[in-house]
Structures are given as C-alpha cells and as structure tokens.
Motif scaffolding. Structure first.
Motif, PDB file in Angstrom:
ATOM      1  N   GLN A   1       0.828  -1.207   0.000  1.00 24.07           N
ATOM      2  CA  GLN A   1       0.000   0.000   0.000  1.00 24.07           C
ATOM      3  C   GLN A   1       0.861   1.255   0.000  1.00 24.07           C
ATOM      4  O   GLN A   1       1.863   1.323   0.697  1.00 24.07           O
ATOM      5  CB  GLN A   1      -0.904   0.015   1.243  1.00 24.07           C
ATOM      6  CG  GLN A   1      -1.970  -1.044   1.244  1.00 24.07           C
ATOM      7  CD  GLN A   1      -2.912  -0.947   0.064  1.00 24.07           C
ATOM      8  OE1 GLN A   1      -3.160   0.138  -0.435  1.00 24.07           O
ATOM      9  NE2 GLN A   1      -3.409  -2.075  -0.396  1.00 24.07           N
ATOM     10  N   THR A   2       0.445   2.237  -0.768  1.00 24.50           N
ATOM     11  CA  THR A   2       1.137   3.526  -0.699  1.00 24.50           C
ATOM     12  C   THR A   2       0.255   4.570  -0.049  1.00 24.50           C
ATOM     13  O   THR A   2       0.714   5.655   0.265  1.00 24.50           O
ATOM     14  CB  THR A   2       1.528   4.016  -2.098  1.00 24.50           C
ATOM     15  OG1 THR A   2       0.357   4.023  -2.899  1.00 24.50           O
ATOM     16  CG2 THR A   2       2.573   3.129  -2.723  1.00 24.50           C
ATOM     17  N   ASN A   3      -1.008   4.232   0.154  1.00 29.71           N
ATOM     18  CA  ASN A   3      -1.918   5.137   0.833  1.00 29.71           C
ATOM     19  C   ASN A   3      -1.907   4.780   2.311  1.00 29.71           C
ATOM     20  O   ASN A   3      -2.179   3.650   2.688  1.00 29.71           O
ATOM     21  CB  ASN A   3      -3.319   4.940   0.234  1.00 29.71           C
ATOM     22  CG  ASN A   3      -4.345   5.813   0.880  1.00 29.71           C
ATOM     23  OD1 ASN A   3      -4.491   5.839   2.089  1.00 29.71           O
ATOM     24  ND2 ASN A   3      -5.065   6.551   0.054  1.00 29.71           N
TER      25      ASN A   3
ATOM     26  N   ARG B   1      -6.016  12.516  -2.625  1.00 29.83           N
ATOM     27  CA  ARG B   1      -5.237  11.315  -2.859  1.00 29.83           C
ATOM     28  C   ARG B   1      -3.753  11.537  -2.556  1.00 29.83           C
ATOM     29  O   ARG B   1      -3.097  10.694  -1.967  1.00 29.83           O
ATOM     30  CB  ARG B   1      -5.420  10.852  -4.303  1.00 29.83           C
ATOM     31  CG  ARG B   1      -4.795   9.500  -4.564  1.00 29.83           C
ATOM     32  CD  ARG B   1      -5.499   8.756  -5.641  1.00 29.83           C
ATOM     33  NE  ARG B   1      -6.826   8.335  -5.232  1.00 29.83           N
ATOM     34  CZ  ARG B   1      -7.761   7.925  -6.081  1.00 29.83           C
ATOM     35  NH1 ARG B   1      -7.506   7.889  -7.363  1.00 29.83           N
ATOM     36  NH2 ARG B   1      -8.944   7.546  -5.657  1.00 29.83           N
ATOM     37  N   GLU B   2      -3.239  12.723  -2.941  1.00 31.05           N
ATOM     38  CA  GLU B   2      -1.809  12.964  -2.688  1.00 31.05           C
ATOM     39  C   GLU B   2      -1.550  13.066  -1.188  1.00 31.05           C
ATOM     40  O   GLU B   2      -0.540  12.620  -0.689  1.00 31.05           O
ATOM     41  CB  GLU B   2      -1.344  14.263  -3.370  1.00 31.05           C
ATOM     42  CG  GLU B   2      -1.505  14.307  -4.866  1.00 31.05           C
ATOM     43  CD  GLU B   2      -2.897  14.761  -5.267  1.00 31.05           C
ATOM     44  OE1 GLU B   2      -3.221  15.931  -5.035  1.00 31.05           O
ATOM     45  OE2 GLU B   2      -3.655  13.928  -5.787  1.00 31.05           O
TER      46      GLU B   2
ATOM     47  N   GLN C   1      -3.021  11.596   1.155  1.00 32.15           N
ATOM     48  CA  GLN C   1      -3.046  10.296   1.819  1.00 32.15           C
ATOM     49  C   GLN C   1      -1.891   9.415   1.370  1.00 32.15           C
ATOM     50  O   GLN C   1      -1.727   8.316   1.890  1.00 32.15           O
ATOM     51  CB  GLN C   1      -4.363   9.577   1.526  1.00 32.15           C
ATOM     52  CG  GLN C   1      -5.539  10.195   2.257  1.00 32.15           C
ATOM     53  CD  GLN C   1      -6.794   9.394   2.068  1.00 32.15           C
ATOM     54  OE1 GLN C   1      -6.780   8.362   1.433  1.00 32.15           O
ATOM     55  NE2 GLN C   1      -7.882   9.875   2.617  1.00 32.15           N
ATOM     56  N   ASP C   2      -1.109   9.894   0.413  1.00 31.74           N
ATOM     57  CA  ASP C   2      -0.012   9.065  -0.061  1.00 31.74           C
ATOM     58  C   ASP C   2       1.139   9.138   0.933  1.00 31.74           C
ATOM     59  O   ASP C   2       1.427  10.201   1.489  1.00 31.74           O
ATOM     60  CB  ASP C   2       0.451   9.537  -1.437  1.00 31.74           C
ATOM     61  CG  ASP C   2       1.208   8.445  -2.145  1.00 31.74           C
ATOM     62  OD1 ASP C   2       0.562   7.674  -2.861  1.00 31.74           O
ATOM     63  OD2 ASP C   2       2.427   8.361  -1.953  1.00 31.74           O
TER      64      ASP C   2
ATOM     65  N   SER D   1       4.125   9.198   0.380  1.00 28.65           N
ATOM     66  CA  SER D   1       5.234  10.061  -0.042  1.00 28.65           C
ATOM     67  C   SER D   1       5.049  11.479   0.471  1.00 28.65           C
ATOM     68  O   SER D   1       6.005  12.249   0.508  1.00 28.65           O
ATOM     69  CB  SER D   1       5.357  10.050  -1.565  1.00 28.65           C
ATOM     70  OG  SER D   1       4.181  10.596  -2.114  1.00 28.65           O
TER      71      SER D   1
END
Lengths: 509, 472
Positions: free
Chosen positions: B287-289, B350-351, B353-354, B356
């Motif tokens: 997962q990335t989120n 979305r970003e 929650q990423d 990164s």
C-alpha cells in the motif's frame, strides 16, 4: 551483590544521556558531540572497574521483579567474558564518535543520540541474564544501528538497512518464540532458573535451533550472511566499526552464553552442522574477500571468514578452542575496527575506496601506512600481535577432535594472508595509480589518537595474553560443563562397539 | 429497575449526552461547536469515571441478567470512553480545519459510544444485536460526513451495505440459536451449547460471520480499506480503535460464556485467524496510501487478537482474556496516536493520503515524525514499546493453549509486517523532504493528546506490570 550497581550504571549512563540529549532544547550540534564524547569516556573509565571481577566469579545485580506476571525480572550479571566484551564496547564507542568528525556533518545531534542508545543496548546484551531482558537489549541495539545505516550511510543505504533489520529480526523472532515457550514451561525467564530445567530431547532440538537461528544470522554464518556485505559497505565508518566490532559478537556471545549451556544435548548433536558451516564460512568468506576490489567489501567478507573461526572454536567444545574463540571475538573487534576506521579515513580524503584507485600511499602517507600495516598484520594473525593467539588456540583446540575441520580452517589463515597482503600491496606500495593521492594529507592528531589505543591493545594482547585468558577460561569451562558432559555421554554410548572389538582383539593370542 | 439504572450510568450517560447535544443544536443554535464539545467530553468523562463502579461494588448483573457489571465490562467501558474522549479532541481540530459543522459529529459519536457500552456489557443476544446496530448506524453517517465529496458518500454507502449484510447474518444466527436453545440469555444458551445440535452450530457460525464483518476478519475484511480511506481521519481512528475494541468485547464475552470448545468451532476460528493475519499483512505490504495501509494493518491485528479469543474458548478461566484486553489497550493507544498525528496534516485528497507526502518529515517536524515512528514500531512489536508486550502476552497464551501453528504464523506475519511498518519509518527518516508541504494545524490540545499517547506507548513498553495487574 544484589543491589543496583556498576552494571546498571554502565547501561543507564549512555541510555539516560542519549534521552536527555534528544530532549534538551537549544543545544547546538558541536557542544552536543563534545558532551557525548565526555559521556562515552566516563562510561569507558567506569567500565574499567569490571577488570576487578575475580577470575571465575561474576558480578550480579538483581533479580528485581520487572513484569512478575510473565516471570520476567531485571537481572544482570557480568563474568570474565561479559566484562571483556563490555570493555570492547565502551572502548570502541568513543573512537566511533571521534571518527564521526570526519564524515557526519548533518544531523549531528541525532547521530550522537543513536550512538549512545546503541551503546546502552549492546552493554545490556552482554550482561543481561534474563532472557526477555536480553531480547529487549538485543533489539534495542538493532534499531539505532538501523537508523545509523539508513540515515548516514552510502547510496544504497536504505536497501542495506532494510535487509539488515529484516534478516536479524527473522532470526530473533524465532528466538522470541523459544523464549516464550521456556517461560510457558518454567514460569521464569531468569538464566539461573533455566539452567536447572530439564528439557526433553525434542524440546531441546527446537529451542536450540530457534536460538541458533537468531545468533547465526547475527554472526553471520553462511548461508545467512548476505546482509553483512551490504550493511558494511553502505554503513558510515562508525556504523561499520560498531557492526563489526561489537554487534557481530552478540551472535557468538549468545551461542556461548545461552544456546550451549541451556540446550546441551541438542547443541552436541548440532556440532557437525556448525563445524561444517563455520569451515565453509571461513573458506567461502576468504575466497570472496580475495575477489573483491572494494576495500570495505573486502574487509566485510574477511569478517565472515574470521567470525567463522570464532564459531569453529565455540563448537569444538574444548576449553582451549572455546577460550580462543572468546579471545578472537575481542581480537576481531580490535583489528576489524581499526581497519574500518582506516578505510574510512582514506575515503574521507579520496571519496573512493577501490583497491585499484590508490598505490604508493606508503610514500605520501607514511603514518597511515604504518597503522594500516599493523591492523592488517593483526587481522592475518602474525605472531606477536593479538590475532595470532586467538587463531592458534582455536586451531589447537579443534585439532584434537576434529582434525579435518582444523586443517581446512588453517587453509583460511593462508587465504587471509593472501588477500590482506594483496590489499596492502595495492594500496600502499606499487606504482601510484591516482595522481591526486600525493595531495592527501597524512593522519591528523585526532585520527592517530583514535588508532593508538587499538594498536596498543594489539601488541598487549599479542604479547601478554595470559591475564585475559585467565579471566576467560574459568567462565568458558562453566559454559561448557553441560555440553561436555553430554559429549562424554555420547562417546560412551557410541564406544561399546570399538571397545568390545579391542577386547576381542586383546583376547586373541 | 431504578437502582439498576444508577448502576449502568456508563451506558446511558453518552446517550443522554447525545440527546442533549442534538436538542441544544435545535433549540439554541450555536455559532461554533465548543459548547457541544464540552458537553460531549463531559458525558464521556462521566461515563469513564462511573465505569469504575463494578470494582467498588463487586460483580453483578442487572436488568434480569441481561447486562453484566464486572471487571470485564469495566475494562472495556473505560477503554472505549477513553478512546472516544481522545478522538473528540482531534475531531475539533479536524472539522474546524475543514470548516464543517462538528456538532452532529459529536452527537453521532456519543450515540455510537452508547452502542459500544451496551455491546461489551451484553449478556443477552438481543442486547448484543441492539448494541451492534446502535454503534454501526452512526458510523455509517460519520463515514460519509464530508458529504460533498463523492468518495465519502461512496465509502459511507459501501459501509452501510456491508454493515447491513453483516447485521442480517448476526440476527439470523441469533434467531437460529434461539431456536436451538429457547433463550437469548448467555447463561441459558450456554446450556444448550452442550447438546451441539445442527441448528445451534449453524446459528453460532452465522453469528460469528456477522461479528467477523465488524472486527474486519478475513475473508470479511474487504470493506475496511475503502471505508477507512473515505472516512474523515478522526472518524477512521475512532473506527479502527473503538469499534474494534467493542466488537472484540462482545466476541470475547461470547467466547467466555457461550461458545463451546468443539473441534469444528476451534478449527473454523483458527482458519479465520490465520487467514486474517495473512490477508491483512499481505494486503498492507504494497500500500502507498497510509489510510489503506492502516486499514490492512488493523485487519492483521484482528488476526492476532483472534488467537487470544481462541485461547479463551479453549480454557475460559485462563489469562487469555486479560491478554486480549491488554492487547486492545496497546492497540487502541497506538491507533489513536497515529491518527491524531495524521490529523495535524489535514490532507484528505489522494496525494495527501499518499505515504510520499510524509517524506523527510523528521527534518521538518521532528516531534511528529518521532511520534509516528514510535506508533509504527509499536505496531510492529519492537521491544521498548507497548506493542511488544501485547504480542508477548498473546503468544504466551497461544503456547499455553498449545496453538503451535498459529503462534508460528503470528511470528512469521509479524516479520512480514515489519516490512511495511519500516517502510513508513524509512519515508519519515531516510528520504529527503519533497517539495512544499502544507503547514500543520497548531493546537495545544492535539499536541497534548499526541504526547500523552506517545508517552503511554513508551511507559507500557518499559513497565507494563501495573496495567497487567489491573486487567487481571
């Protein structure tokens, strides 16, 4: 001694110091580093008191109930072996901090905190006598090292740190499962209690291998060694020194302190496996080291080879070989520590560390060259220096029962000389391949003062190993008591056939 | 009856708070939500303190044996009220940041807490069902609270559909069990359990499936990542910590008093536990989120906890109950801590929650990064954190119940979990900060909650003995 005392102080000093250093607001990086150095120096001076432990006895602190519901207590103890390894740790820690002046210029305070926490963890590992306490310290030394490699390391640092943690944890989680079984079975995690428990052969088998897995990864034994070259190459100089100098010893120490005395029957059964793996490690590590063109990688693989000697000595199960193995743990820490420091110094000047990048440094950096030659010779095991004593005792003690293993292992000594002298030849002598090398300054006073204590120890242990061996031997004999008993029982069971044969031979006129 | 009412104050106090907050909003509309917040916190604090009642009065049952007031109830009610109290703090910052009315959210949280308090005290299948419904319905609404976002509505709807599906399993199971035993009281149902009729077996299986949806056990866990992702961050935290605690409370009491230790049941639950550990950890691996990651990790934790539940069924008198409760305490603290820290960033796209977006956080926000790293290391079960002793206790109980395969699986999947937890730590500490980061909220209360939870993680990791003795 059942009160809190020196051992607790040795753990608490860096631990509390590290926490305070992390929390102290407004402290500038450079004062923080000086403060850390002072703290480590005080810890080292305090640890010198451990030399007062009489041979054959130990200092104990506790037990104090910690989590009574699980039978976990705070129990520390240091005998001659633990004292030596703690001293090695407290000696290397300030040297590593001095080395950090050369390569850590960013996030300095965090670096100091990590070093202090790791020092506390490693000291704890060497004197914890409660299995859960031991496990906690075992992991506590792992996490700071993970951050040291991952934050301050080279280009592939994240990968290397990751691999290091996953490998180590895979082993240590199995050990945790074993520890939990022992607690379930006995209701206590204290080492003295566990020594009295009798376990069935099946239980011993599983428990021994669960513990051995954790320690074999840490040592590392082939085939669990692949994390080591990565971690060493990517780690910053200080990380490599600590890694090679003390954390690898946690594996061999654990084998000696826990795996052998607690599960003697399974340990005796496992002897052939360990002898084979250590001999393979010695030869394979040496051959790989021979093939390397990167100095750090070369020393990393040589570590695998040298740690193979230690495991060989441990599992020869004779007083001589095992004492030699303990001494060799210390020797390896000193020699490899010095080698990594030296490579680090060269790297700070040249920003490269290939064997083919240098040449003729003996001309331009004479002081550096002298130290490198000494460290190399110590690593090879030249008589008069420390490495010789350990290797000799290991081979001598192994030869009686396992001549083939000893013979193959001595081949490793030969290979060691080949690749280490190859390193000397490529870097110090021969034609100058890198014309910038003329511009490298020789070692500074800071660097010389880092190396001097190690060189003094190389000579001292090499020339007068007696005092150390006198401390090691009684403790080793205690550790080996149960396995040796088991071994003689094995021989008795195995011998009836040859004995009757001789009788029959004797009866024949 | 009146005397009984006084004793169950932890249950009706949140309910009273719920009505008051709603009434106040209609009669005296407020400009901001601060009055509603104090009212909410007051009723939760009251419930928390009054939950200690059973310790003073000894174990009793009230309302004709339908509700139990004992140490078990107390532990769970204290935990639930505590979680809710901490979550309301992050709600205040969060909804203010998003410029959403928070009053209704408080009312809904109080309603859900009422349901949870019922579930953990229930000694009657109908009360259990009532409690589960009461805790679920407000959460469907809370999930879709940012109603102008499509994703939020989708998530809420998904949660509602799956939840309704689960409830129907539960109620049908209860009906079958009633058919087999002629009662819904645990004590009498347990008597019928010995006869092991087919009706009873099918009934319990369906009940367990219904509860399995609520605790997000595999293979009933697929809703969790989507719903966690859609819900507002504090609500996700509330869901992950409190709902799981309450559902496990209900399940654990069933395990203690009703569920028979038949081979079929144990085998079935073991398979579910193993599957939950594997699916949760495998799902989280890539997962990335970060919300989805925590969703899968919460599935994994449910798997570990199920081991404790099975150990309880095997020997109801053992320490396994305390092991589960202790684990839930540590899990709740880590979860609340992690979600509270994420509220600081207020990013829901979305970003945001990423993972990164957290790169190099240790440089820009060292304290938040440290707190977050601590939470994740604790979830991985590293020594010196609360999570270590949580897993330790469960494993010990697993050995005591001779569950070798499941304990080995726990160890192996923990190793797997180390991979994704450490990936977060790597992002925090070993990556360079990326681009511009939106500033964080400044809130004393939020910082205090984070500090308290972080300290609790360390204290429980260093010296868990007092809490262990308290829970015993």
């Amino acid at each position: 001694m059942n009160e809190l005392g020196m051992l607790t102080a040795l753990i608490a000093l860096p631990l509390v110091g590290g926490i305070l250093l992390a929390l102290l607001p407004g402290l500038r990086p450079e004062p923080a580093r000086i403060l850390t150095f002072a703290l480590m120096l005080v810890t080292f001076l305090l640890s010198l008191a451990l030399l007062a432990i009489p041979a054959g006895s130990s200092w104990n602190e506790g037990p104090f109930p910690w989590v009574p519901r699980f039978g976990i207590s705070y129990l520390l103890g240091a005998d001659g072996i633990a004292a030596l390894l703690i001293l090695l740790t407290t000696l290397l820690a300030p040297l590593v901090l001095l080395a950090s002046y050369g390569h850590v210029h960013d996030r300095i305070r965090q670096h100091c905190v990590l070093l202090l926490l790791m020092e506390a963890g490693v000291i704890g590992v060497f004197c914890a006598l409660d299995l859960v306490l031991f496990y906690v310290f075992f992991e506590m030394s792992l996490i700071p090292l993970y951050f040291l490699v991952g934050i301050y390391g080279g280009a592939r640092r994240v990968y290397a740190a990751f691999k290091f943690v996953i490998f180590t944890m895979a082993g240590s989680l199995l050990m945790l499962l074993g520890i939990l079984y022992l607690i379930h079975k006995t209701g206590s995690a204290a080492y003295p209690d566990l020594l009295r428990v009798s376990l069935s052969a099946t239980e011993q088998f599983y428990l021994f291998w669960a513990f051995a897995a954790a320690f074999a990864v840490k040592v590392p034994l082939v085939p669990f060694h692949t994390w080591l070259p990565d971690a060493h190459v990517e780690a910053p100089t200080g990380g490599s020194v600590i890694l090679a100098g003390v954390t690898l010893k946690m594996g061999t120490y654990g084998l000696l302190r826990f795996a052998l005395p607690l599960f003697p029957a399974a340990a005796v059964d496992a002897v052939p496996w360990f002898l084979a793996l250590s001999v393979i490690g010695i030869l394979y590590g040496a051959l790989l080291a021979w093939a390397q063109r990167d100095m750090k990688k070369l020393i990393a693989y040589s570590s695998i080879s040298h740690m193979g000697f230690v495991v060989l000595g441990l599992f020869a199960l004779t007083g001589t070989a095992t004492s030699g193995a303990v001494l060799q743990m210390v020797n390896h820490g000193i020699a490899t520590g010095a080698l990594f420091l030296l490579v680090g110094m060269l790297y700070e000047r040249a920003h490269r560390r290939g064997l083919d990048d240098f040449g003729g440094l003996a001309q331009t950096m004479p002081v550096f060259s002298v130290f490198l030659v000494l460290a190399t010779l110590s690593s090879i095991g030249l008589p008069g220096l420390n490495g010789f004593v350990g290797e000799f005792l290991i081979l001598l003690g192994t030869f009686r029962d396992h001549p083939v293993a000893a013979a193959l292992a001595s081949l490793g000594v030969l290979l060691g000389a080949i690749y280490m002298l190859g390193l000397l030849k490529a870097v110090l002598f021969g034609p100058v391949r890198n014309h910038r090398s003329a511009a490298y300054s020789d070692l500074t006073i800071r660097e010389v003062s880092m190396l001097c204590p190690l060189v003094i120890l190389m000579f001292w242990i090499g020339l007068f190993p007696g005092p150390l061996l006198r401390r090691i031997e009684p403790c080793v004999n205690q550790m080996l008591e149960a396995p040796q008993l088991e071994l003689s029982r094995h021989r008795e069971e195995a011998s009836p056939v040859p004995r009757t044969a001789t009788l029959r031979d004797g009866s024949q006129p | 009856m009146i005397a009984d009412l006084a004793q169950v104050a932890p249950i009706w106090m949140p309910a009273a708070g719920f009505l008051l907050v709603l009434l106040m909003e209609t009669v005296l509309p407020q400009k901001d939500s601060s009055t509603a917040l104090s009212l909410t916190q007051l009723s939760l604090l009251g419930a928390l303190l009054l939950a200690f009642g059973p310790v003073a009065n000894g174990d009793t049952t009230v309302f004709a044996g339908m509700l139990a007031l004992d140490r078990f109830t107390m532990c769970f009610q204290v935990l639930i009220a505590g979680i809710a109290l901490l979550i309301t703090v992050s709600c205040e910052s969060y909804f203010k940041g998003w410029k959403l009315a928070a009053t209704e959210a408080y009312a809904l949280i109080l309603a859900a807490v009422t349901g949870m308090m019922l579930v953990v005290a229930a000694r009657d299948l109908m009360v259990l069902f009532l409690g589960i419904e009461l805790l679920s319905i407000p959460l469907y609404v809370l999930t879709a609270y940012r109603r102008l976002q499509d994703t939020a509505v989708e998530g809420g709807f998904k949660y509602f559909l799956i939840g309704a599906f689960a409830s129907s399993f539960l109620i049908y199971g209860i009906a079958l069990v009633y058919g087999a035993s002629g009662s819904t009281l645990y004590a009498q149902v347990a008597r019928a359990a010995g006869t092991s009729s087919t009706l009873f077996t099918i009934g319990t299986a369906m009940m367990l499936i219904g509860l399995g949806f609520k605790i997000a056990a595999a293979p009933f866990h697929h809703w969790a990542p989507d719903v966690y992702q859609a819900a507002p961050t504090p609500v996700t935290g509330f869901m992950a910590a409190a709902v799981k605690t309450a559902a496990f409370g209900g399940l654990l009491r069933l395990a203690m008093e009703v569920l028979p230790a038949t081979p079929a049941l144990l085998k079935g639950l073991s398979v579910i536990a193993g599957l939950t550990m594997i699916m949760g950890n495998l799902g989280a691996l890539l997962q990335t989120n970060w919300k989805r990651l925590l969703a899968y990790s919460s599935v994994a934790h449910a798997g570990y906890l199920l081991i404790g539940v099975i150990a309880t069924i095997v020997s109801p008198e053992s320490d396994a109950v305390s092991a589960v409760i202790f684990y839930l305490f540590t899990y709740a603290i880590m979860t609340v801590c992690a979600f509270t820290i994420m509220v600081f960033f207020l990013r829901e796209n979305r970003e945001g929650q990423d993972l990164s977006s957290l790169r190099g956080l240790s440089r820009t926000h060292p304290y938040l990064a440290f707190g977050l790293a601590l939470c994740f290391l604790s979830m991985a079960g590293i020594p010196f954190t609360a999570g270590f002793f949580g897993k330790f206790y469960l494993l010990l109980m697993a050995w005591k119940a001779d569950m070798v395969a499941l304990s080995v699986l726990l160890i192996l999947t923990s190793l797997l979990s180390l991979y994704y937890y450490l990936r977060v730590v790597v992002t925090l500490y070993m990556k360079a900060p990326s681009g511009s980061r939106s500033p964080t909220i400044q809130s004393r209360a939020l910082s205090a909650v984070t500090l308290a939870c972080g300290a609790a993680i360390l204290v429980l990791g260093l010296y868990p003995a007092p809490l262990l003795e308290f829970l015993h």
